[in-house]
Design an enzyme around this catalytic site. Structure first.
Site, PDB file in Angstrom:
ATOM      1  N   HIS A 463       1.812  29.189  15.530  1.00  0.00           N
ATOM      2  CA  HIS A 463       0.644  29.374  16.228  1.00  0.00           C
ATOM      3  C   HIS A 463       0.113  27.945  16.799  1.00  0.00           C
ATOM      4  O   HIS A 463       1.405  26.617  16.735  1.00  0.00           O
ATOM      5  CB  HIS A 463       0.036  29.770  14.935  1.00  0.00           C
ATOM      6  CG  HIS A 463      -0.162  28.383  13.494  1.00  0.00           C
ATOM      7  ND1 HIS A 463      -1.078  28.964  13.212  1.00  0.00           N
ATOM      8  CD2 HIS A 463       0.044  28.038  13.474  1.00  0.00           C
ATOM      9  CE1 HIS A 463      -1.587  27.429  12.091  1.00  0.00           C
ATOM     10  NE2 HIS A 463      -0.661  27.054  12.036  1.00  0.00           N
ATOM     11  N   GLU A 464      -1.104  27.966  17.236  1.00  0.00           N
ATOM     12  CA  GLU A 464      -1.485  26.406  17.536  1.00  0.00           C
ATOM     13  C   GLU A 464      -0.399  25.580  18.562  1.00  0.00           C
ATOM     14  O   GLU A 464      -0.473  25.091  18.705  1.00  0.00           O
ATOM     15  CB  GLU A 464      -1.898  25.690  17.127  1.00  0.00           C
ATOM     16  CG  GLU A 464      -3.160  25.243  17.127  1.00  0.00           C
ATOM     17  CD  GLU A 464      -4.253  25.416  16.909  1.00  0.00           C
ATOM     18  OE1 GLU A 464      -5.256  26.146  16.544  1.00  0.00           O
ATOM     19  OE2 GLU A 464      -5.174  25.130  18.060  1.00  0.00           O
TER      20      GLU A 464
END
Ligand SMILES: Cc1cc2nc3c(=O)[nH]c(=O)nc-3n(C[C@H](O)[C@H](O)[C@H](O)COP(=O)(O)OP(=O)(O)OC[C@H]3O[C@@H](n4cnc5c(N)ncnc54)[C@H](O)[C@@H]3O)c2cc1C
Length: 609
Positions: A463-464
């Site tokens: 993620h991110e």
């Protein structure tokens, strides 16, 4: 050994955060106020987070058809976090904040991440509210951000869609003006949103009175078409329950519906959701009209088409936050496996005469291979923690330094930002794997915490911005931007550490200078007359080599003050030496394929797999 002395050493002895107290913004602070914040966070993490880490893993969020049910412990952790004031720690006094330096805030949050990374959604709420503070109107700040800072509301970030993950330009959620008077809503230009958002963390729960979604969506052009690319993306506040200008709930539910919960490998204390916006499950009337209709009501933040720019304004802090979470999971595994290794008797020492079966077994910490795995974990996790705090200190410099030093900090931050996220995501995950290894078979069971740390940490490379996306950001953008100024500044900082290295560390200083030179040459060779696709084909090995070089620099800098016989400093020096002898030499292999623009992977035909 506990985390606190390491944090204190890095904050005070190494980064000298007391210096920040000279700045007007932090003038009321002192070592005592910083310590008080760390003490409080350490205590809440110990009492409200750590005891429930396994519970939130085994009692996953459940949907009863109407509500998402979380363990009572999650409610109590969330309440204690809000009451600690940490949601608004860095904000102005006028907003109810503490005007705490970001460096201290990041260090204080480390205790929660280590105790139970997934129990709370504080990081998302703070990120959401901070974004509104930077780009919202005064009323948006008062109505939404303020109530997030005080813990009444929580926040989400709704970027991803089923077909648009890494490629956000493919976002298909639409936002159309809501009625002829859409521009005159006091909460901001009012739109109706329709679309699906995937993977939304904390997208549905009963932990707070309301949930404030920040949603990326496209406003169609005059022909009703969505503008291709990121330029067409705008940002909207979409509350789960509508709110009046006084910040009170109006009693109307907005048209945002939970389509399903995702059942994850780890990080199970946080709900993860597929949300449907505007599909008509909760038809809602526009203000002044009695007619409820499908479409989620959302208020534009900033200007149309500026959505991604607003969202990425918070990118540095978001990446530091993810890197810090990965780091603390690495640290948690390190402490757990250290404790295990000190207590587990197994095997006997090998002597010139062989092993003596009549002697008692030794504790496994006495085996060189176990020490190797402990030092690896320590070098990754403590190195990553120092890097994250160093980047956090640059964020403070960017926000409160003189114009020149603020600009230098901004440029300097650009280059290590992908690394502060990706190094811990990869290597503190490896640390968790080594923690399992030290536990032997026991580590592979749920009777010990280390398998959960690994599962929780596995998220951070995804993620991110995935690992691959961070790598392309580094080699494709960050090292080139503003004529390579950021890279030059970082190299100058490394050279300064090399120059001040004490006689004991001369060999490592030379090794670092050589690594830096290799990274510089590989950067040039990768781009020399190359098409972007060729240059970037080996971006991940580049990221790995760059990350190892940066962490080697951090270690060399840290050990300049880690002198004397104090066991903590002996340990720091051992971890630094480990990193130079066992880790830094790996960069040669990684950079080789970058410099030669090796096309083994890129060229393999699909049907050859
Ligand atoms: C537990 C969890 C929580 C999350 N929370 C949120 C949240 O709160 N809000 C939110 O908006 N999103 C959230 N996400 C979504 C997350 O940001 C995405 O999963 C991530 O951006 C990757 O998108 P994707 O899953 O669609 O994978 P894809 O983008 O399909 O990527 C799949 C693989 O292909 C690679 N790849 C993709 N494009 C390229 C390219 N151009 N070149 C080379 N390789 C490429 C990727 O690196 C990856 O390895 C969360 C995800 C998870 C799993």
């Amino acid at each position: 050994m506990s985390l606190r002395p390491t944090v204190d050493f890095l904050l005070h002895d190494w980064l000298n955060v007391a210096e920040l107290q000279q700045r007007e913004r932090f003038a009321d602070h002192s070592r005592e106020t910083f310590d008080a914040v760390l003490d409080t966070c350490e205590r809440i993490a110990r009492e409200k987070y750590a005891p429930f880490n396994r519970l939130v893993d085994t009692e996953e969020p459940k949907f009863d058809g109407e509500k998402v049910i979380l363990p009572q412990a999650s409610h109590e952790a969330c309440k204690a976090y809000a009451e600690s004031g940490m949601l608004s720690a860095a904000q102005d006094y006028a907003m109810g904040g503490m005007q705490l330096p970001y460096t201290v805030e990041a260090a204080a949050n480390a205790f929660f991440a280590m105790a139970s990374v997934s129990i709370g959604s504080g990081m998302l709420t703070t990120g959401n509210a901070n974004l509104l503070m930077a780009h919202g109107t005064e009323l948006q700040k008062q109505v939404f951000a303020l109530n997030e800072f005080n813990g009444r509301f929580s926040g989400t970030m709704c970027l991803s869609e089923p077909q648009a993950g890494s490629s956000l330009s493919d976002v298909a959620t639409r936002a159309v003006p809501d009625g002829a008077d859409f521009l005159s809503d006091p909460l901001g230009p009012r739109y109706r949103l329709r679309g699906n958002k995937m993977w939304i963390s904390s997208g549905e729960h009963e932990l707070t009175e309301n949930i404030i979604h920040l949603v990326l969506a496209k406003i169609p052009d005059a022909q009703g078409q969505l503008v291709p690319g990121v330029k067409g993306i705008s940002l909207f506040i979409v509350p789960k329950k509508l709110v009046g200008t006084d910040g009170q709930l109006t009693g109307q539910r907005n048209d945002v519906a939970l389509a399903g919960l995702n059942h994850k490998c780890g990080w199970r204390g946080t709900t993860n959701t597929l949300l449907n916006f505007g599909e008509g499950k909760y038809p809602v009337a526009s203000p002044g009209s009695g007619q409820a209709q499908p479409g989620a009501i959302g208020y534009l933040v900033g200007q149309p088409g500026e959505g991604l720019r607003c969202m990425f304004h918070m990118m540095n802090e978001a990446r530091i936050g993810v890197g810090m979470a990965a780091t603390m999971l690495g640290m948690a595994g390190y402490y757990a496996s250290l404790d295990y290794a000190r207590n587990r008797p197994q095997g006997r020492p090998m002597t010139a005469a062989g092993k003596n079966p009549a002697s008692s077994q030794v504790r496994i910490i006495e085996h060189a291979d176990i020490k190797r795995m402990l030092l690896a974990q320590k070098s990754y996790s403590e190195g990553a923690l120092a890097l994250a705090l160093c980047c956090a200190r640059l964020v403070d410099e960017q926000h409160t330094g003189t114009p020149e030093s603020a600009n230098e900090a901004r440029l300097l931050l650009e280059v290590p930002t992908p690394i502060v996220k990706s190094f811990p995501s990869e290597w503190c995950l490896e640390a968790n794997s080594l923690a399992i290894q030290i536990h032997g078979g026991y580590g592979y069971t749920r009777d010990f915490p280390v398998e959960q740390y690994w599962r929780d940490n596995r998220l951070n490379m995804i993620h991110e911005g995935t690992h691959g996306i961070q790598a392309m950001d580094l080699l494709g953008r960050k090292v080139l931007m503003e004529n390579g100024q950021g890279l030059k500044l970082l190299a100058a900082r490394m050279q300064a550490t090399i120059a001040k290295a004490s006689p004991e560390w001369q060999a490592e200083a030379r090794q670092l200078a050589n690594a830096l030179q290799q990274v510089g040459s590989a950067t040039q060779a990768a781009w020399q007359g190359a098409e972007p696709a060729q240059a970037l084909a080996n971006a991940v090995p580049y990221l790995q080599a760059f990350g190892h070089t940066v962490v080697a620099w951090i270690w060399l800098d840290v050990v300049q003050i880690a002198t004397g016989d104090d066991p903590a400093n002996v340990g720091r020096r051992a971890a630094a030496r480990y990193f130079y002898r066992y880790e830094l030499p790996k960069i040669g292999a990684w950079l080789q394929v970058v410099s030669s623009r090796d096309s083994t992977c890129a060229d393999v035909p699909e049907d050859a797999f």
